[in-house]
Enzyme design. Sequence first.
Site, PDB file in Angstrom:
ATOM      1  N   PRO A   9       0.663  -1.164   0.030  1.00 29.88           N
ATOM      2  CA  PRO A   9      -0.058   0.009   0.081  1.00 29.88           C
ATOM      3  C   PRO A   9       0.765   1.222  -0.079  1.00 29.88           C
ATOM      4  CG  PRO A   9      -0.109  -1.126   2.014  1.00 29.88           C
ATOM      5  CD  PRO A   9       0.487  -2.044   1.166  1.00 29.88           C
ATOM      6  N   ASN A  10       0.312   2.357  -0.673  1.00 34.06           N
ATOM      7  CA  ASN A  10       0.839   3.739  -0.920  1.00 34.06           C
ATOM      8  C   ASN A  10       1.940   3.674  -1.538  1.00 34.06           C
ATOM      9  OD1 ASN A  10      -1.185   4.969   0.918  1.00 34.06           O
ATOM     10  ND2 ASN A  10      -0.363   3.701   2.499  1.00 34.06           N
ATOM     11  N   ARG A  17       4.878  11.328  -2.363  1.00 33.39           N
ATOM     12  CA  ARG A  17       4.688  10.725  -0.849  1.00 33.39           C
ATOM     13  C   ARG A  17       5.832  10.911   0.029  1.00 33.39           C
ATOM     14  NH1 ARG A  17       4.862   4.409   1.114  1.00 33.39           N
ATOM     15  NH2 ARG A  17       4.204   4.912   3.328  1.00 33.39           N
ATOM     16  N   TYR A  22      11.303   8.948   1.397  1.00 36.12           N
ATOM     17  CA  TYR A  22      11.161   7.912   0.407  1.00 36.12           C
ATOM     18  C   TYR A  22      11.860   8.279  -0.859  1.00 36.12           C
ATOM     19  CZ  TYR A  22       7.870   5.604   3.302  1.00 36.12           C
ATOM     20  OH  TYR A  22       7.196   5.110   4.726  1.00 36.12           O
ATOM     21  N   ASN A  73       8.244  -5.831  -1.243  1.00 34.72           N
ATOM     22  CA  ASN A  73       8.195  -4.532  -0.168  1.00 34.72           C
ATOM     23  C   ASN A  73       6.496  -4.528   0.150  1.00 34.72           C
ATOM     24  OD1 ASN A  73       8.007  -2.200   1.090  1.00 34.72           O
ATOM     25  ND2 ASN A  73       9.102  -0.862  -0.441  1.00 34.72           N
ATOM     26  N   ALA A  76       3.418  -1.026   4.685  1.00 37.40           N
ATOM     27  CA  ALA A  76       2.890  -1.115   6.321  1.00 37.40           C
ATOM     28  C   ALA A  76       2.419  -2.210   6.558  1.00 37.40           C
ATOM     29  CB  ALA A  76       1.653   0.136   6.183  1.00 37.40           C
ATOM     30  N   HIS A  79       4.566  -4.437   9.085  1.00 33.92           N
ATOM     31  CA  HIS A  79       4.371  -4.598  10.473  1.00 33.92           C
ATOM     32  C   HIS A  79       3.107  -5.068  11.070  1.00 33.92           C
ATOM     33  CE1 HIS A  79       7.605  -1.774   9.284  1.00 33.92           C
ATOM     34  NE2 HIS A  79       6.817  -1.154   8.855  1.00 33.92           N
ATOM     35  N   ASP A  86       1.952 -15.571   6.786  1.00 37.79           N
ATOM     36  CA  ASP A  86       1.657 -17.118   6.500  1.00 37.79           C
ATOM     37  C   ASP A  86       1.634 -17.525   5.136  1.00 37.79           C
ATOM     38  OD1 ASP A  86       1.223 -17.538   9.317  1.00 37.79           O
ATOM     39  OD2 ASP A  86      -0.951 -17.220   9.154  1.00 37.79           O
ATOM     40  N   GLU A  97      12.751  -9.555   1.667  1.00 37.53           N
ATOM     41  CA  GLU A  97      12.116  -8.453   2.273  1.00 37.53           C
ATOM     42  C   GLU A  97      12.863  -6.973   1.564  1.00 37.53           C
ATOM     43  OE1 GLU A  97      11.577  -8.609   6.509  1.00 37.53           O
ATOM     44  OE2 GLU A  97      10.630  -6.361   6.490  1.00 37.53           O
ATOM     45  N   HIS A  99      12.912  -2.468   1.721  1.00 34.38           N
ATOM     46  CA  HIS A  99      12.245  -1.506   2.102  1.00 34.38           C
ATOM     47  C   HIS A  99      13.008  -0.045   1.424  1.00 34.38           C
ATOM     48  CE1 HIS A  99       9.445  -3.421   4.711  1.00 34.38           C
ATOM     49  NE2 HIS A  99      10.489  -3.893   5.182  1.00 34.38           N
ATOM     50  N   LEU A 100      12.233   0.835   0.995  1.00 35.15           N
ATOM     51  CA  LEU A 100      13.210   1.882   0.614  1.00 35.15           C
ATOM     52  C   LEU A 100      13.971   2.550   1.906  1.00 35.15           C
ATOM     53  CD1 LEU A 100      10.234   3.145  -1.357  1.00 35.15           C
ATOM     54  CD2 LEU A 100      12.367   3.135  -2.467  1.00 35.15           C
ATOM     55  N   SER A 101      13.289   2.683   3.050  1.00 37.59           N
ATOM     56  CA  SER A 101      13.640   3.242   4.164  1.00 37.59           C
ATOM     57  C   SER A 101      14.452   2.519   5.042  1.00 37.59           C
ATOM     58  CB  SER A 101      12.565   4.346   5.088  1.00 37.59           C
ATOM     59  OG  SER A 101      11.670   3.290   5.346  1.00 37.59           O
ATOM     60  N   ARG A 106      13.683   4.279  12.040  1.00 37.06           N
ATOM     61  CA  ARG A 106      12.307   5.111  12.191  1.00 37.06           C
ATOM     62  C   ARG A 106      11.615   4.909  13.424  1.00 37.06           C
ATOM     63  NH1 ARG A 106       9.387   4.657   6.502  1.00 37.06           N
ATOM     64  NH2 ARG A 106       8.392   6.693   7.516  1.00 37.06           N
ATOM     65  N   ARG A 110       7.797   0.696  13.288  1.00 31.67           N
ATOM     66  CA  ARG A 110       8.222   0.013  12.200  1.00 31.67           C
ATOM     67  C   ARG A 110       9.304  -1.014  12.393  1.00 31.67           C
ATOM     68  NH1 ARG A 110       5.795   3.462   8.168  1.00 31.67           N
ATOM     69  NH2 ARG A 110       5.460   5.287   8.982  1.00 31.67           N
TER      70      ARG A 110
END
Length: 147
Positions: A9-10, A17, A22, A73, A76, A79, A86, A97, A99-101, A106, A110
Amino acid sequence: MKILFLNGPNLNLLGTREPQVYGKTTLGDIEALVRKQATARGASVDFRQTNLEGELVGWIQTAKGQFDVIVLNAAAYTHTSVALRDAIAATGIPTIEIHLSNIHAREEFRHKSLIAGVCRGQIAGFGANSYLLGLEAAINIIEPAKK
Ligand code: DQA
């Protein structure tokens, strides 16, 4: 080598954003970078984004037999989602896995990833380059397995 990139999402809003977190690169820009490097490395890539948890679960389930590795990625849902964890565990497809950040630098909520324990590893904090590092990690998993 077939690699499935999944975005949660997002991430469709990348570029506008929270650019201080990001960056200004759009998801379309990132996809183009990934495709260019994948072509150079002889890998084929499918690149998808959704704002829906269940859609991610469905894509992970149907990846079995279709893709060698997933680069995820989960945004949200990283978390919050036992369902994603599963699904990864159920299909057994090696999953990376990303992530950009740097999620560990943070907010505290997170710091915890519910999917980390069922992923091969985690790449976080390198901006758009996290995707290219994810691609390299995926190729490194596939190549020895095919020799
Ligand atoms: C993110 C980090 C998550 O905590 C956040 O919810 C995102 C993006 C990242 O790529 O840095 O949406 O996954």
